[in-house]
Design an enzyme around this catalytic site. Sequence first.
Site, short mmCIF file in Angstrom:
data_model
loop_
_atom_site.label_atom_id
_atom_site.label_comp_id
_atom_site.label_asym_id
_atom_site.label_seq_id
_atom_site.Cartn_x
_atom_site.Cartn_y
_atom_site.Cartn_z
N GLY A 105 -10.93 -2.18 46.29
CA GLY A 105 -12.28 -1.65 46.53
C GLY A 105 -13.07 -1.57 45.25
N VAL A 106 -14.03 -2.50 45.09
CA VAL A 106 -14.89 -2.45 43.90
C VAL A 106 -16.31 -2.10 44.34
CG1 VAL A 106 -13.73 -3.63 42.01
CG2 VAL A 106 -14.64 -4.99 43.86
N GLY A 107 -16.41 -0.87 44.88
CA GLY A 107 -17.71 -0.32 45.26
C GLY A 107 -18.23 0.49 44.08
N VAL A 143 -17.42 3.49 42.76
CA VAL A 143 -16.44 4.03 41.80
C VAL A 143 -15.59 2.90 41.21
CG1 VAL A 143 -14.52 5.63 41.47
CG2 VAL A 143 -16.35 6.23 43.05
N LYS A 148 -17.12 22.86 53.84
CA LYS A 148 -17.58 21.52 54.23
C LYS A 148 -18.41 21.68 55.49
CE LYS A 148 -16.71 17.07 53.22
NZ LYS A 148 -16.60 16.44 51.90
P1 NAD Z 1 -18.05 2.58 48.18
O1 NAD Z 1 -18.31 2.51 49.64
O2 NAD Z 1 -19.16 2.33 47.22
O3 NAD Z 1 -16.87 1.58 47.80
C1 NAD Z 1 -15.76 1.36 48.60
C2 NAD Z 1 -15.47 -0.13 48.55
O4 NAD Z 1 -14.25 -0.38 49.27
C3 NAD Z 1 -16.56 -0.96 49.22
O5 NAD Z 1 -17.00 -1.98 48.33
C4 NAD Z 1 -15.87 -1.53 50.45
O6 NAD Z 1 -16.35 -2.82 50.79
C5 NAD Z 1 -14.44 -1.58 49.99
N1 NAD Z 1 -13.47 -1.66 51.08
C6 NAD Z 1 -13.50 -1.06 52.30
N2 NAD Z 1 -12.41 -1.40 53.01
C7 NAD Z 1 -11.67 -2.18 52.23
C8 NAD Z 1 -10.43 -2.86 52.41
N3 NAD Z 1 -9.74 -2.77 53.54
N4 NAD Z 1 -9.95 -3.60 51.39
C9 NAD Z 1 -10.64 -3.72 50.23
N5 NAD Z 1 -11.82 -3.12 50.01
C10 NAD Z 1 -12.32 -2.36 51.00
O7 NAD Z 1 -17.40 4.02 47.95
P2 NAD Z 1 -17.18 4.75 46.56
O8 NAD Z 1 -18.24 5.75 46.39
O9 NAD Z 1 -16.90 3.76 45.51
O10 NAD Z 1 -15.84 5.56 46.87
C11 NAD Z 1 -14.59 4.94 46.90
C12 NAD Z 1 -13.54 5.91 47.39
O11 NAD Z 1 -13.50 7.06 46.52
C13 NAD Z 1 -13.82 6.47 48.78
O12 NAD Z 1 -12.60 6.69 49.42
C14 NAD Z 1 -14.50 7.81 48.50
O13 NAD Z 1 -14.30 8.73 49.55
C15 NAD Z 1 -13.76 8.25 47.26
N6 NAD Z 1 -14.53 9.17 46.41
C16 NAD Z 1 -15.75 8.78 45.92
C17 NAD Z 1 -16.45 9.65 45.11
C18 NAD Z 1 -17.78 9.27 44.52
O14 NAD Z 1 -18.27 9.96 43.59
N7 NAD Z 1 -18.41 8.19 44.97
C19 NAD Z 1 -15.92 10.93 44.80
C20 NAD Z 1 -14.66 11.27 45.30
C21 NAD Z 1 -13.98 10.39 46.11
#
Ligand code: NAD
Length: 366
Positions: free
Chosen positions: A192-194, A196, A92
């Site tokens: 969290g509906v981002g 993923v 990393k």
């Molecule tokens: P993202 O930032 O697109 O989505 C995260 C969502 O969580 C956002 O919509 C944010 O507003 C919401 N959020 C933050 N704090 C919150 C809270 N207290 N309560 C409710 N919602 C909250 O991120 P992502 O890419 O969707 O990733 C989500 C998680 O998965 C992260 O922890 C990331 O490290 C992990 N992850 C992602 C990937 C990937 O391919 N994107 C791979 C491995 C791990």
Amino acid sequence: MISSVSDSITTSFDLFSDLENNDHEQILFCQDKSSGLKALIAIHNTVLGPGLGGTRMWTYAKEADAVRDVLRLSRGMTYKASISGLNLGGAKAVIIGDPKKDKSEAMMRKFGRFIESLNGKYITAEDVGTTMKDMEYVAMETDHVVGLPEVRGGGGDPSPVTAYGVYMGMKAAAKKAYGSESLEGKSIAIQGVGKVGLHLVEYVHAEGAKIYVTDIFDTGVKVAVEKFGAISVPTEDIFSLDVDIFAPCALGAIINTETLGKLKCNIIAGAANNQLENEQEHGDLCKSNNILYAPDFLINAGGLINVFSEYNGYIREVAMAQTEDIYNTTLNIFDHAEKNNVNTQMAAIQLAEKRVNDILKMQSTY
Ligand code: NAD
């Protein structure tokens, strides 16, 4: 001058003890005055292959915090690659600075040159605070970078593949807990509906699950409700819902003594990294509360599988097929945990370490 720099590190903590305790192979300190680059690349273990791990850019309060972060994160990458059956090691990088203010083309390209100096021992990708655009700058100086846009032969956004892996892990947990992998009629709370979380909503909706969602922003919630019939709940209510499955897809350290006091689910399976505040303590607490915890670093490995696929010429179907195997690996971990009376996170760590050690022994003769 040189001795004062090293003193400021060693007075904070003992660097070589930290490297030794976590079995790290190498750490590279990179600095470039003209672009302002201050970066660290930690290579934890390359028994299985070159170390792959994203580059995080963050405003660390102390330099020692950046060192600790890069050591912790690189070790996690060894486990993630190993348990996913990839021929990849763990590494990393962190860049110290504000990603909104301090970044420049020159900085990222200089960083790419440092990566190039490692001759392929380290492969980078984007992470918190870095973007695909940054990786394009890095790629001007080295080939050892993945996570590039599709137009440049990369796999693009890995989130859909990550979501697919989480979905596979969730189905494996359902198989173990209920005797059937089907999620039809199961109630699922997604925090969290981002990127993923929203793809996960789509998968479980297609199976006929009852979905609850929460987020601190409206965008994803609106789509989940309008397109997939999810029920929106306030952020603080997500833990106490009477549901079958809780899927943390937002923050780390979200499974702790406080939240485990509220959770009524049978299964925890989500995308967030480092969900357990303390892997031993809270993994054990899940076990004693009869909650089946699907290890985060395995079920969210779809993103890593996706970027690694770029190394052999990217084909989305190949990445998806390999990600599907998360289903079987999750079931193996549950069996190992049961047989050895350990929590499921520790079981995943043990199996990841076993693969590294087995391959190391296999390599001992020509
Ligand atoms: P993202 O930032 O697109 O989505 C995260 C969502 O969580 C956002 O919509 C944010 O507003 C919401 N959020 C933050 N704090 C919150 C809270 N207290 N309560 C409710 N919602 C909250 O991120 P992502 O890419 O969707 O990733 C989500 C998680 O998965 C992260 O922890 C990331 O490290 C992990 N992850 C992602 C990937 C990937 O391919 N994107 C791979 C491995 C791990």
